[in-house]
Enzyme design. Structure first.
Site, PDB file in Angstrom:
ATOM      1  N   GLY A 213       0.813  -1.203   0.000  1.00 38.08           N
ATOM      2  CA  GLY A 213       0.000   0.000   0.000  1.00 38.08           C
ATOM      3  C   GLY A 213       0.848   1.256   0.000  1.00 38.08           C
ATOM      4  O   GLY A 213       1.932   1.312  -0.590  1.00 38.08           O
ATOM      5  N   SER A 214       0.369   2.255   0.684  1.00 36.33           N
ATOM      6  CA  SER A 214       1.007   3.575   0.617  1.00 36.33           C
ATOM      7  C   SER A 214       2.377   3.650   1.274  1.00 36.33           C
ATOM      8  O   SER A 214       3.092   4.641   1.093  1.00 36.33           O
ATOM      9  CB  SER A 214       0.084   4.627   1.245  1.00 36.33           C
ATOM     10  OG  SER A 214      -1.069   4.795   0.448  1.00 36.33           O
TER      11      SER A 214
END
Length: 482
Positions: A213-214
């Protein structure tokens, strides 16, 4: 002697010679193979004929040996088994061994040649088993285990200056002592473990790669600074909001419509976790430059040993531009273990110098004498010291003013990055929550942490890196710096 008798005699002589050669080969060249073959019952009888050496944490044994009434005289015991199972692995009289118990089985069992002394060799006696001193800090390990609680996930803490693994937690866990023996109860405990859908025996810290993810935006930011795409974390980027993925009609948006993501600086984009900025940045850099940067951190390395082998973290190669954009925000086919993301944070904290992660400090013989000392080693130079300093500054903004506020520690400098990774077809599953961070007490002590929560028993709209993962990282960082 007539001709038929001569032929029979020659044939018999040849058989005798073949038999002699075969016996010599078995007793000589193959002897060690048969001695060490796990299917040879004498191997186990010899291994468990005396107490095993121990695995140590903070100089204290977290393993032991207990007498039995069977031909396997001793069996392995564990102190705080579920707490340390991701570190020790298990040693079972029936089901073999894993992790440190397996890798250092010869040393622990006394058959390692480094333990031999002239008296042992002369008397054909097996030396006392040696010990394996780990790098684990008991406070950090306990803090991570208690903070994860009944969540499914993992957390790992590194000392950026040395690469020492200070804590390595995986939940749910298991008690390796419950199947260390050979009784019916041990066999039932093993069956229960292997049938458990929660996979307690999976070391998620080392062997569960998932979309980061981020948190992967840190890798893209490093690539942008290292390749001169942007000169600093405070230079505005060229980033539309929303961003249309190249050669598609798909518009990528941000979690918050009010976030100032259009043409945001890297600092602001990390603070608000702007998808549009880093997706566009990955496309502008190109997949090859992003991959090169990822590999400096350890991605795509299939030989990562700590010394337990870690599963390879993956940054994909064959992507079009739209896929490259998604990979820039830690989606598409990106895969990372908690160890890998802890290495990213560690390199940033340590000025770009990434130390090889290590779980074992030293090996000693039965008398406490060191037979192997593991000194810190540089894995790779992941980035310049200037880039590392820029990213530290931006990560501190994430904690002070952005999405990582739950990692704040009074009197300590903390930098972090949250991540919420999509899970399932069309993001139908509960997202994974990530948090990577580092802490510096200003007195020469640092720690880098990565936390991944697969299932936090939270409603889908409550899953976030800051809500689920950051408090776990905070607990481990506080313990490491206490």
């Amino acid at each position: 002697m007539n001709k038929p008798l001569r032929r029979v005699s020659a044939f018999c002589l040849a058989l005798v010679l073949v038999l002699m050669v075969w016996a010599t080969w078995i007793q000589g060249a193959k002897a060690s193979d048969y001695r060490e073959d796990p299917h040879n019952p004498r191997v186990n009888i010899a291994k468990y004929s005396a107490p095993l050496g121990n695995i140590l944490v903070d100089g204290q044994p977290i393993t032991g040996s207990a007498a039995t009434s069977s031909s396997l005289t001793y069996k392995r015991t564990y102190k705080d088994g579920p707490l340390y199972a991701p570190v020790t692995g298990f040693s079972s009289q029936i089901f073999g061994s894993t992790q440190l118990e397996s890798l250092y089985g010869d040393l622990l069992g006394g058959s390692d040649s480094r333990l031999q002394n002239p008296a042992d060799t002369l008397l054909h006696e097996r030396p006392k088993g040696g010990d394996v001193a780990t790098t684990i800090d008991a406070k950090v390990q306990k803090a991570g285990y208690e903070a994860l609680g009944d969540k499914t996930g993992a957390a790992i803490a590194l000392d950026p200056a040395t690469g020492r693994i200070l804590g390595m937690v995986s939940t749910p866990s298991y008690d390796p002592g419950k199947f260390a023996g050979s009784s019916t109860a041990d066999q039932k405990a093993w069956q229960s473990l292997t049938n458990d859908a929660g996979q307690p025996n999976l070391n998620r810290a080392l062997r569960q790669p998932l979309p980061p993810g981020s948190t992967f935006k840190l890798v893209v930011a490093a690539a942008a600074l290292e390749n001169g795409l942007y000169s600093s974390v405070d230079q505005p980027t060229t980033s539309p909001d929303p961003y249309t993925l190249p050669n598609t009609r798909t518009q990528l948006t941000n979690e918050s419509a009010s976030a100032p993501c259009e043409n945001a600086t890297i600092r602001t984009a990390l603070q608000y976790s702007c998808n549009t900025v880093f997706a566009k940045m990955a496309v502008d850099l190109g997949k090859d430059k992003v991959r090169a940067q990822a590999e400096k951190f350890g991605f795509n390395d299939a030989t990562m040993d700590v010394p337990v082998r870690a599963t390879k973290s993956v940054y994909p190669k064959d992507m079009d531009q739209a896929q490259t954009a998604l990979s820039g925000i830690g989606q598409f086919d990106d895969q990372a273990t908690p160890l890998q993301m802890a290495m990213v944070a560690s390199a940033i904290a340590n000025g770009g110098d990434l130390k090889a992660p290590q779980l074992v400090d030293k090996l000693t013989d039965g008398g406490g004498n060191t037979v192997q000392q593991n000194d810190p080693k540089t894995y790779r130079t992941a980035m310049s010291s200037r880039t590392a300093a820029q990213l530290r500054s931006a990560m501190e903004t994430v904690v002070d003013k952005g999405t990582g506020s739950n990692a704040k520690i009074d009197g300590v400098t903390v930098g972090g990055k949250t991540g919420t990774a999509q899970h399932g077809v069309d993001n139908s599953g509960t997202p994974y929550a990530w948090f990577v961070s580092y802490a510096d007490d200003g007195k020469g002590h640092q720690v880098a942490v990565a936390v991944m929560v697969e299932d936090g028993h939270a409603a889908r709209n409550e899953v976030s890196g800051n809500g689920l993962a950051a408090p776990i990282a905070k607990a481990m960082m506080q313990a490491a710096l206490s």
